[in-house]
Write a protein that holds these residues in place. Structure first.
Motif, short mmCIF file in Angstrom:
data_model
loop_
_atom_site.label_atom_id
_atom_site.label_comp_id
_atom_site.label_asym_id
_atom_site.label_seq_id
_atom_site.Cartn_x
_atom_site.Cartn_y
_atom_site.Cartn_z
N VAL A 7 4.31 5.17 -6.30
CA VAL A 7 2.97 4.94 -6.86
C VAL A 7 2.87 3.52 -7.41
O VAL A 7 1.91 2.79 -7.15
N LYS A 8 3.91 3.12 -8.14
CA LYS A 8 3.94 1.77 -8.70
C LYS A 8 4.02 0.72 -7.60
O LYS A 8 3.37 -0.33 -7.67
N LEU A 9 4.81 1.01 -6.56
CA LEU A 9 4.96 0.06 -5.45
C LEU A 9 3.61 -0.19 -4.77
O LEU A 9 3.23 -1.34 -4.54
N LEU A 10 2.86 0.87 -4.48
CA LEU A 10 1.57 0.71 -3.82
C LEU A 10 0.57 -0.02 -4.71
O LEU A 10 -0.22 -0.85 -4.23
N SER A 11 0.61 0.29 -5.99
CA SER A 11 -0.30 -0.40 -6.93
C SER A 11 -0.04 -1.89 -6.95
O SER A 11 -0.97 -2.71 -6.93
N GLN A 12 1.25 -2.27 -6.97
CA GLN A 12 1.60 -3.69 -6.99
C GLN A 12 1.18 -4.39 -5.70
O GLN A 12 0.66 -5.52 -5.74
N LEU A 13 1.40 -3.74 -4.58
CA LEU A 13 1.03 -4.34 -3.29
C LEU A 13 -0.47 -4.55 -3.20
O LEU A 13 -0.93 -5.58 -2.68
N LEU A 14 -1.25 -3.61 -3.69
CA LEU A 14 -2.71 -3.76 -3.66
C LEU A 14 -3.17 -4.87 -4.58
O LEU A 14 -4.10 -5.64 -4.25
N GLU A 15 -2.52 -4.99 -5.73
CA GLU A 15 -2.87 -6.08 -6.66
C GLU A 15 -2.54 -7.44 -6.05
O GLU A 15 -3.31 -8.40 -6.18
N GLU A 16 -1.37 -7.52 -5.37
CA GLU A 16 -0.98 -8.78 -4.74
C GLU A 16 -1.93 -9.15 -3.60
O GLU A 16 -2.11 -10.33 -3.29
N ALA A 17 -2.51 -8.13 -2.96
CA ALA A 17 -3.42 -8.39 -1.84
C ALA A 17 -4.84 -8.64 -2.30
O ALA A 17 -5.73 -8.85 -1.46
N TYR A 18 -5.08 -8.63 -3.62
CA TYR A 18 -6.44 -8.77 -4.14
C TYR A 18 -7.15 -10.03 -3.62
O TYR A 18 -8.33 -9.96 -3.23
N PRO A 19 -6.49 -11.21 -3.60
CA PRO A 19 -7.18 -12.40 -3.06
C PRO A 19 -7.62 -12.22 -1.61
O PRO A 19 -8.70 -12.71 -1.22
N SER A 20 -6.84 -11.51 -0.81
CA SER A 20 -7.22 -11.26 0.58
C SER A 20 -8.42 -10.34 0.66
O SER A 20 -9.32 -10.52 1.50
N PHE A 21 -8.47 -9.34 -0.24
CA PHE A 21 -9.64 -8.46 -0.29
C PHE A 21 -10.90 -9.26 -0.64
O PHE A 21 -11.96 -9.08 -0.03
N VAL A 22 -10.75 -10.14 -1.62
CA VAL A 22 -11.90 -10.96 -2.03
C VAL A 22 -12.34 -11.87 -0.91
O VAL A 22 -13.54 -12.03 -0.64
N ASP A 23 -11.36 -12.48 -0.23
CA ASP A 23 -11.67 -13.41 0.86
C ASP A 23 -12.45 -12.72 1.98
O ASP A 23 -13.32 -13.33 2.61
N LYS A 24 -12.15 -11.43 2.24
CA LYS A 24 -12.83 -10.69 3.30
C LYS A 24 -14.01 -9.88 2.76
O LYS A 24 -14.61 -9.09 3.50
N ASN A 25 -14.33 -10.09 1.47
CA ASN A 25 -15.44 -9.37 0.85
C ASN A 25 -15.24 -7.85 0.94
O ASN A 25 -16.15 -7.10 1.28
N LEU A 26 -14.02 -7.42 0.62
CA LEU A 26 -13.65 -6.02 0.68
C LEU A 26 -13.30 -5.50 -0.71
O LEU A 26 -12.82 -6.24 -1.58
#
Length: 378
Positions: free
Chosen positions: A222-241
Motif C-alpha cells: 500500500v505504501k509502495l503504490l502511494s509513493q509511486l503515485l506521488e512520484e508520478a504526480y508531475p507526469s499526471f499534471v503534465d498530461k492533465n490527468l
C-alpha cells in the motif's frame, strides 16, 4: 526402458523360432510318415522305381535330404514371420535417411507395441524436438534482427533531435537567451528519453536472461503504490490527468523484491499516463487478501483492439505503431512487467473496452523465491 526393449526383442525372436520349429517338425513328420508309407506300398505292389528304391535303401541320404528340407523350411518360415518387422525397419531406415537430408516433416507410423514401435516413437519425438529447436532458433534470429532495428530506430530519433538542437546552439550565437533555454530544455528532454530507452533495454536483457538476483524482503505494498503515485504526480499534471488510489486495507505486508515491484508498477502507471490522457483519470485499486494481493491499474483513454490483447506483453510490441511514435517507448515496458510478475510467481491480465483498459496483477502474499512456484496464481 532399454532392458524392457531387449526383453521384448528376445521374446519375439524366441517365439518366431518356436513357431518355425513347430511348423518344420509337423511338415517333416508328415513327409517322413507319408513318403515311407508310399514307398513300402509301391514296393509291395511291384511298382518300385529308382526313386522308391533310393528311399528304401539309402537311409543316410534320405535323412540328410530331410534335414536339408527342414532347414530350408525353418528358414523360410522364420523369414515369413520376420518379414513385417524387416519391412518396418526398412521404413524406419528410409525415414532416418529423409531426416538426415533435412526433411523434418517426416513422420513414422507407430505400428504395434515392440522395440521397433518404440524406436519409431522416439524418432518422431526427436524430429519434433529438432523442429521446435529450429523454430526457437529462427525466433531468436528474428528477435535479434527486430532488436537491432528497434534499438537503432528508437535511439536514433532522440539522438538526431539532440544533435540538431546542439548544432543550432553551437553555430548561432545570436539566438535569444529565452530561445536558447527552450532548445536546451528540448535537448535535455530528449537526452532523458534516450536514457530511459537504454535503461529499458538493459533492464529487459538482464531480466530475460536471469542476470538479476532477487532480494526478497517484507514490504508494505500500500505504501509502495502511494509513493509511486506521488512520484508520478508531475507526469499526471503534465498530461492533465488525475488519479484515484483505492485500497480495502490501510496497510498490507507482502514478501517480494521491492525494487522489482517498484519498476513493475511504475511501468504500469507510466503506461496508463501515456495512453490514458484522453480519459482524464487513472484509477489504481488494491485488494488485499490472506494469500493473494490484487492490484489493478485502469486508464480510460485509448481502447486496445481485442485481437491485439494477446500480444500486449510481447517484447517490442507496441499498440498502434503510429500512435506509439507520438507517445514514445521501446515496446519493452510491458514485457518487463510480465517478466517481473513471472519472477514473483504471480499472474497478470489485461482487458480493454469502452469502460477502460485494466491491467490486473495478482501476487502471492507469502512468496518464497527458493520454491519453483512460478505461475501458480491464476
Amino acid at each position: 526402458m532399454k532392458s524392457d526393449m531387449n526383453r521384448r526383442y528376445h521374446t519375439r525372436v524366441i517365439t518366431s523360432i518356436i513357431y518355425s520349429a513347430i511348423i518344420t517338425c509337423l511338415v517333416e513328420l508328415f513327409l517322413v510318415t507319408n513318403v515311407s508309407m508310399i514307398a513300402r506300398y509301391l514296393e509291395e505292389s511291384g511298382r518300385m522305381g529308382r526313386l522308391v528304391q533310393a528311399v528304401l535303401e539309402y537311409h543316410t541320404a534320405v535323412v540328410l535330404t530331410y534335414v536339408i528340407l527342414g532347414l530350408i523350411l525353418f528358414s523360410v518360415t522364420f523369414m515369413i514371420l520376420q518379414e513385417p518387422y524387416i519391412r518396418y525397419i526398412s521404413h524406419i531406415s528410409d525415414a532416418v535417411q529423409s531426416i538426415s537430408e533435412g526433411k523434418l516433416n517426416t513422420s513414422i507410423d507407430i505400428i504395434g507395441d515392440d522395440e521397433f514401435s518404440s524406436m519409431a516413437s522416439n524418432l518422431n519425438k526427436m524430429v519434433e524436438d529438432i523442429r521446435e529447436l529450429m523454430d526457437k532458433e529462427r525466433e531468436a534470429e528474428r528477435t535479434k534482427n527486430e532488436l537491432i532495428t528497434n534499438v537503432a530506430h528508437d535511439l536514433r530519433t532522440p539522438l538526431t533531435s539532440i544533435i540538431g538542437y546542439l548544432e543550432l546552439l553551437a553555430g548561432n550565437t545570436k539566438i535569444e537567451p529565452k530561445l536558447q533555454h527552450k532548445y536546451i530544455e528540448i535537448a535535455y528532454g530528449k537526452a532523458r528519453r534516450l536514457e530511459k530507452l537504454i535503461e529499458d533495454l538493459f533492464g529487459f536483457t538482464k531480466l530475460n536472461y536471469g542476470r538479476i538476483s532477487m532480494h526478497v524482503t517484507q514490504l508494505d505494498i500500500v505504501k509502495l503504490l502511494s509513493q509511486l503515485l506521488e512520484e508520478a504526480y508531475p507526469s499526471f499534471v503534465d498530461k492533465n490527468l488525475s488519479y484515484d488510489f483505492q485500497s480495502n486495507v490501510p496497510a498490507k505486508m507482502i514478501t517480494a523484491d521491492g525494487n522489482l515491484l517498484a519498476r513493475l508498477f511504475d511501468n504500469l502507471i507510466g503506461n496508463a499516463i501515456k495512453y490514458g490522457a484522453d480519459g482524464k483519470r487513472v484509477v489504481v485499486k488494491l485488494q488485499g487478501g490472506e494469500d493473494v494481493v490484487t492490484v489493478s491499474v485502469t486508464n480510460f483513454g485509448y481502447v486496445i483492439p481485442p485481437e491485439e490483447l494477446p500480444l500486449i506483453f510481447n517484447k517490442f510490441y507496441r499498440v498502434e505503431q503510429s500512435r506509439s511514435a507520438h507517445t514514445g517507448g521501446t515496446g519493452l515496458g510491458l514485457a518487463i512487467v510480465k517478466e517481473i510478475v513471472d519472477m514473483h510467481g504471480g499472474a497478470i491480465d489485461v482487458a480493454s473496452d469502452l469502460n477502460g483498459t485494466v491491467f490486473t496483477v495478482k501476487l502471492q502474499v507469502h512468496f518464497d523465491v527458493n520454491k519453483e512456484n512460478f505461475g501458480t496464481i491464476s
